[in-house]
Scaffold this motif. Structure first.
Motif, PDB file in Angstrom:
ATOM      1  N   ALA A 151       7.281  16.297 -12.902  1.00  0.00           N
ATOM      2  CA  ALA A 151       7.712  17.315 -11.932  1.00  0.00           C
ATOM      3  C   ALA A 151       6.544  18.144 -11.403  1.00  0.00           C
ATOM      4  N   GLY A 152       5.363  18.023 -12.048  1.00  0.00           N
ATOM      5  CA  GLY A 152       4.190  18.769 -11.586  1.00  0.00           C
ATOM      6  C   GLY A 152       3.818  19.942 -12.467  1.00  0.00           C
ATOM      7  N   GLY A 153       4.182  19.873 -13.750  1.00  0.00           N
ATOM      8  CA  GLY A 153       3.855  20.939 -14.691  1.00  0.00           C
ATOM      9  C   GLY A 153       2.935  20.457 -15.803  1.00  0.00           C
ATOM     10  N   THR A 210      18.430  19.790 -17.582  1.00  0.00           N
ATOM     11  CA  THR A 210      19.219  19.327 -16.430  1.00  0.00           C
ATOM     12  C   THR A 210      18.547  19.735 -15.123  1.00  0.00           C
ATOM     13  N   ASN A 211      18.165  21.012 -15.043  1.00  0.00           N
ATOM     14  CA  ASN A 211      17.517  21.536 -13.838  1.00  0.00           C
ATOM     15  C   ASN A 211      16.229  20.783 -13.539  1.00  0.00           C
ATOM     16  N   ILE A 251      13.194  16.622 -10.311  1.00  0.00           N
ATOM     17  CA  ILE A 251      12.459  15.345 -10.169  1.00  0.00           C
ATOM     18  C   ILE A 251      13.207  14.428  -9.206  1.00  0.00           C
ATOM     19  N   PHE A 252      14.528  14.386  -9.351  1.00  0.00           N
ATOM     20  CA  PHE A 252      15.329  13.555  -8.446  1.00  0.00           C
ATOM     21  C   PHE A 252      15.163  14.014  -7.002  1.00  0.00           C
ATOM     22  N   LEU A 289      14.358   5.694  -7.358  1.00  0.00           N
ATOM     23  CA  LEU A 289      15.618   6.430  -7.263  1.00  0.00           C
ATOM     24  C   LEU A 289      16.629   5.669  -6.421  1.00  0.00           C
ATOM     25  N   ASP A 290      16.152   5.070  -5.342  1.00  0.00           N
ATOM     26  CA  ASP A 290      17.044   4.297  -4.472  1.00  0.00           C
ATOM     27  C   ASP A 290      17.155   2.868  -4.982  1.00  0.00           C
TER      28      ASP A 290
END
Length: 438
Positions: free
Chosen positions: A70-72, A137-138, A143-144, A263-264
């Motif tokens: 996610a970039g952390g 969850t958040n 990420i999605f 994801l797709d």
């Protein structure tokens, strides 16, 4: 005359230098944008009677990888032994003070909890820590949202985010100070929250209608594919499904060593020894997968539901791959696809390492962590049958001929059951190879 020219020349030089400086400044800014500034992050989990320390560490490893995706950047982990989560602040008061002190001293911008927080917990923790507070969850939803490329994927993610956001709206209006109730505290604050709740509910209804329309279109697309055998790649996230898809279908599906790189759903026509079938690469599963996502990604998961054969891809190099198998099987159970014909494909054998026991060590007990690849082969072949377990490396194409043969035979069996008169068109794999050699 010469003085005039020299002044003109000086002005030209000055202007040129000015623009060069602007260009250099903009170029530096561009470079700054390209460098990734990771958010300083702290992750938090608890040890309970249902989750021992080893299990928690494994979950926190996964949470750290999710955070990186996610970039952390995780700079500290906090854990606490509890019978059950604190209903107010998830962890105890003392531990919360430790976390608060650490984030203030180290200028941490984000705290992520390993389990889903209730709206009340999230509100209370945010008040204490005064920074960004997320739960698992958040984080997954974030990420999605980053990974969603198509309009359909973005709609599915937005629906899941709205469903997650709705019960948590009140915590976002703390700046209005009218949330506390009582004399002089009624009015605009609550009205504004109710207005926002109605907006979010309306948005959820609109997105559901939009997804229904797209579901119908997707259903028509699937029905238009004819009677070809459908094979779906399923498995935990980051196990190499897309790499396998690229290797088998000669596709160009995006591959990255991050969670939820795909994801797709991608569907490709694949031909092995003259036998055509459809191969789909679906979204990866994960433990503690948010229920909102399972509901929102119904149509994506329909590719799995409508498949004739599942290739369950497993990263055997991961220490907890058996837990991953259980998680995927549970989700397949939830979407009523657990009874489909399945081939277990154990990928990344090139990266597999096992623990060893010295010959003179009489104390250490042998566990599954000490199993060699051969022992795992024997174990899983006895569990699911010799024809339903494969051990390959999609990157190095190791044991790939065996993979092609197993898939060919499984697809052929489904095909000739559906079309018995085609039996002679598609011979056994070995016969097909001999024909090619002739």
């Amino acid at each position: 005359m010469f003085g005039f020219l020299s002044i003109k020349h000086q002005i030209t030089v000055l202007i040129t230098n000015f623009y060069l400086r602007i260009f250099a400044f903009q170029f530096d800014k561009m470079l700054e944008k390209e460098t990734h500034n990771f958010e300083k992050t702290v992750i938090v989990g608890i040890i309970t009677q249902h989750q021992n320390e080893d299990k928690l560490n494994e979950y926190l490893d996964e949470l750290e990888f999710l955070t990186f995706t996610a970039g952390g950047e995780v700079i500290k982990r906090f854990s606490q032994k509890m019978d059950k989560p604190n209903p107010k602040t998830f962890v105890g008061t003392g531990k919360m003070e430790d976390i608060n002190l650490y984030i203030k001293e180290n200028n941490v911008s984000t705290v992520i909890f390993d389990d889903e927080l209730t709206p009340a917990q999230q509100k209370n923790i945010t008040k204490i820590l005064d920074c960004k507070v997320l739960d698992r969850t958040n984080l997954i939803l974030d990420i999605f949202a980053q990974r969603a490329e198509t309009s359909y994927a973005r709609t599915q993610v937005e629906l899941a985010q709205c469903q997650y956001l709705l019960p948590r709206l009140s915590g976002m209006w703390t700046h209005l100070e009218r949330q506390r109730g009582g004399i002089g505290m009624r009015g605009p604050g609550e009205t504004e929250i109710e207005t926002d709740r109605r907006i979010v509910r309306d948005r959820i209804a609109l997105l559901k209608e939009k997804i229904k329309t797209i579901d119908k279109q997707m259903s028509v697309q699937r029905s238009n594919r004819g009677a070809m055998v459908r094979v779906a790649l399923v498995g935990y996230t980051n196990v190499g499904k897309s790499t396998l898809m690229n290797a088998v279908g000669k596709s160009d599906v995006f591959v990255e060593n991050k969670l939820f790189a795909t994801l797709d759903t991608t569907v490709r026509k694949v031909v092995i020894k003259n036998l055509p079938f459809l191969l789909s690469d679906t979204v990866g599963f994960i433990r503690k997968l948010p229920t909102q996502l399972v509901e929102s990604f119904k149509s994506t998961l329909d590719e799995v539901r409508e498949a004739d054969l599942l290739l369950h891809v497993v990263d055997i190099s991961h220490a907890e791959f058996e837990d991953h198998i259980e998680s995927v099987n549970q989700i397949l159970q939830d979407i009523k696809s657990a009874d489909k014909p399945t081939i277990m494909v154990f990928n990344k054998i090139d990266a597999y390492k096992h623990l060893t026991i010295d010959k003179d060590d009489l104390m250490t007990e042998k566990t599954t962590k000490h199993y060699t690849l051969e022992e795992w082969k024997n174990t899983w072949m006895s569990k699911v049958g010799k024809d339903n377990a494969l051990f390959i490396s999609a990157t190095n194409k190791e044991n790939f001929e065996e993979f092609r043969e197993k898939v060919y035979e499984a697809v052929r069996e489904i095909h000739i059951t559906r079309f018995p008169y085609n039996k002679f068109l598609y011979p056994d794999y070995k016969d097909a190879v001999e024909k090619e050699d002739e």
